[in-house]
Design a protein around this motif. Structure first.
Motif, PDB file in Angstrom:
ATOM      1  N   LEU A 135       0.862  -1.211   0.158  1.00  0.00           N
ATOM      2  CA  LEU A 135       0.083   0.205  -0.061  1.00  0.00           C
ATOM      3  C   LEU A 135       0.761   1.354  -0.280  1.00  0.00           C
ATOM      4  N   LEU A 136       0.996   1.982  -1.207  1.00  0.00           N
ATOM      5  CA  LEU A 136       1.702   3.339  -1.315  1.00  0.00           C
ATOM      6  C   LEU A 136       0.455   4.450  -0.791  1.00  0.00           C
ATOM      7  N   THR A 137       1.003   4.911   0.056  1.00  0.00           N
ATOM      8  CA  THR A 137      -0.115   6.192   0.584  1.00  0.00           C
ATOM      9  C   THR A 137       0.782   7.415   0.394  1.00  0.00           C
ATOM     10  N   GLY A 138       0.360   8.629  -0.061  1.00  0.00           N
ATOM     11  CA  GLY A 138       0.596  10.017  -0.086  1.00  0.00           C
ATOM     12  C   GLY A 138       0.077  10.978  -1.001  1.00  0.00           C
ATOM     13  N   LEU A 139       0.452  12.200  -0.950  1.00  0.00           N
ATOM     14  CA  LEU A 139      -0.285  13.165  -1.615  1.00  0.00           C
ATOM     15  C   LEU A 139      -0.432  12.926  -3.230  1.00  0.00           C
ATOM     16  N   SER A 140      -1.421  13.629  -3.844  1.00  0.00           N
ATOM     17  CA  SER A 140      -1.726  13.526  -5.148  1.00  0.00           C
ATOM     18  C   SER A 140      -0.456  13.981  -5.695  1.00  0.00           C
ATOM     19  N   GLY A 141       0.150  13.549  -6.803  1.00  0.00           N
ATOM     20  CA  GLY A 141       1.428  14.014  -7.362  1.00  0.00           C
ATOM     21  C   GLY A 141       2.637  13.541  -6.634  1.00  0.00           C
ATOM     22  N   SER A 142       2.634  12.791  -5.767  1.00  0.00           N
ATOM     23  CA  SER A 142       3.822  12.223  -4.849  1.00  0.00           C
ATOM     24  C   SER A 142       4.698  11.279  -5.523  1.00  0.00           C
ATOM     25  N   GLY A 143       3.982  10.755  -6.856  1.00  0.00           N
ATOM     26  CA  GLY A 143       4.808   9.587  -7.281  1.00  0.00           C
ATOM     27  C   GLY A 143       4.510   8.305  -7.012  1.00  0.00           C
ATOM     28  N   ARG A 188       0.489 -10.506   4.629  1.00  0.00           N
ATOM     29  CA  ARG A 188       1.363  -9.237   4.907  1.00  0.00           C
ATOM     30  C   ARG A 188       0.886  -7.967   4.226  1.00  0.00           C
ATOM     31  N   LEU A 189       0.795  -6.761   4.832  1.00  0.00           N
ATOM     32  CA  LEU A 189       0.686  -5.414   4.480  1.00  0.00           C
ATOM     33  C   LEU A 189       1.882  -4.653   4.557  1.00  0.00           C
ATOM     34  N   VAL A 190       2.467  -4.403   3.331  1.00  0.00           N
ATOM     35  CA  VAL A 190       3.781  -3.440   3.646  1.00  0.00           C
ATOM     36  C   VAL A 190       3.210  -2.074   3.342  1.00  0.00           C
ATOM     37  N   LEU A 191       3.516  -1.277   4.062  1.00  0.00           N
ATOM     38  CA  LEU A 191       3.010   0.192   4.116  1.00  0.00           C
ATOM     39  C   LEU A 191       4.010   1.010   3.854  1.00  0.00           C
ATOM     40  N   VAL A 192       3.944   1.621   2.500  1.00  0.00           N
ATOM     41  CA  VAL A 192       5.029   2.623   2.060  1.00  0.00           C
ATOM     42  C   VAL A 192       4.318   4.122   1.990  1.00  0.00           C
ATOM     43  N   HIS A 193       4.886   4.990   2.901  1.00  0.00           N
ATOM     44  CA  HIS A 193       4.490   6.449   2.735  1.00  0.00           C
ATOM     45  C   HIS A 193       5.524   7.081   1.750  1.00  0.00           C
ATOM     46  N   VAL A 194       4.911   7.595   0.672  1.00  0.00           N
ATOM     47  CA  VAL A 194       5.778   8.323  -0.387  1.00  0.00           C
ATOM     48  C   VAL A 194       5.440   9.759   0.213  1.00  0.00           C
ATOM     49  N   SER A 195       6.588  10.227   0.683  1.00  0.00           N
ATOM     50  CA  SER A 195       6.297  11.463   1.523  1.00  0.00           C
ATOM     51  C   SER A 195       6.686  12.825   0.802  1.00  0.00           C
TER      52      SER A 195
END
Length: 366
Positions: A201-209, A297-304
């Protein structure tokens, strides 16, 4: 109030109801969205098909690790209908047991010798993990039957996927044999290896990549990982799975839970699901985790990536429209983004290239 059992909880319930464990109580995990003082005295326990397979009379309730854990004594309901080889589950009876969790290192001659030593009426019990892919468990059962050629019945014992199931396995086998001899040839619970099913799960702002990294990661995994890879693209999900939903907080939550449910199915069957929604709220991300982790598993990736960089990349002009008031409820402008505190990896794509980001995520997948 009802509770849908995950794979491990269902396996533990079946052990209880079959008399294969001395533990008098069963614990189930409820989403933390239920207020602690609202947990009922009794829960109706359902399998994934909605069949009420038991009841749990609550004796102790506590908040732990973002969920509410309810412990109590289970009471039988209707038999479980679905699942792998349900009719072949082992049941207690006084008969010798030979337990196996694989056939790679136990040859036919050795099996027959063991069975002959156990005497008439001996049975083979194949031990599998509750989270093992169904195909793998069925293949192991079928192979055991072919190897034995009808010389002994083959039954199935399903255990929850704990880090160490050895004490539970030995207790269950002893109770299955009801005083007869047990030969345990298990090396561990087969079928739930590290890295079998996983959701990124990649989470981050719109346009973060997020989407760019997810697509590159999918290409990398398709070349280098034997597991099936499913990319749950945000626009395609909105078009096919969540058509009709808007962008209110509740509609966003519904969309994200649908993504998590589909991703969990991919993981359950040993695949890799890649998801790249904004997922701005910590509470909803926790609910997504609850849906996924019974399966893998859930791998959480914060695209900061900083918002200034995201705005500069804004090809669709969404940030400009939000700044002008043409769009409301836009994450990062007039709606908050709650940065995850439980991320497995934090990536700023203004500092880390796509190839490096892919390498770092792939290293977490086992």
């Amino acid at each position: 109030m009802s509770h849908v059992l995950d794979d491990d909880e269902l396996a533990e319930l079946e052990l209880h109801l079959a008399g294969l464990t001395a533990e008098p109580s069963l614990a189930v995990r409820l989403a933390h969205t239920h207020p602690a003082d609202g947990v009922p005295v009794e829960l109706v326990l359902e399998d994934r098909g909605g069949t009420p397979v038991g009841r749990l009379v609550a004796e102790h309730t506590e908040a732990r690790d973002g969920v509410i854990v309810v412990r109590g004594r289970p009471v039988a309901g209707r038999p479980v209908e679905g699942g792998v080889a349900r009719g072949r589950r082992a049941r207690p009876r006084r008969a010798p047991v030979l337990a196996l969790d694989g056939l790679d290192e136990v040859h036919l001659t050795q099996i027959r010798t063991e069975l002959a030593d156990l005497g008439a009426g001996a049975r083979v019990v194949v031990v599998a993990s509750a989270r093992a892919p169904e195909r793998e468990t069925l293949a192991l059962l079928d192979r055991a039957e072919r190897v034995l050629g009808g010389s002994a019945p083959v039954e199935l014992l399903v255990l929850p996927s704990r880090a160490d199931t050895t004490p539970l396995r030995r207790e269950a086998l002893t109770r299955l044999a009801a005083g007869a001899r047990v030969v345990d040839r298990c090396t561990g619970v087969a079928g739930h290896r590290r890295g079998d099913g996983v959701v990124v799960l990649l989470t981050g702002l719109s346009g973060s990549g997020k989407s760019t990294v997810a697509r590159a990661l999918a290409d990398h995994l398709l070349r280098h990982d034997p597991r099936e890879v499913t990319l749950l693209d945000g626009d395609e999900v909105r078009r096919h799975l969540s058509a009709g939903l808007g962008f209110s907080p509740e509609d966003r939550r519904t969309n994200l839970l649908r993504i998590a449910w589909v991703a969990g199915l991919v993981a359950r069957h040993g695949g890799i699901a890649l998801c790249a929604p904004i997922a701005p709220y910590a509470r909803v991300r926790a609910e997504m985790r609850e849906l996924v982790e019974p399966h893998g598993r859930l791998v959480l990736v914060h695209v900061s990536t900083p918002i200034e960089v995201c705005e500069a990349r804004d090809r669709k002009g969404l940030y400009a429209r939000a700044r002008a008031g043409e769009i409301t409820g836009f994450t990062g402008i007039d709606d908050p983004y709650e940065e995850p505190l439980d991320a497995d990896l934090v990536l700023d794509t203004s500092e880390v290239g796509v190839e490096d980001a892919v390498r770092r995520i792939a290293a977490l997948l086992g």
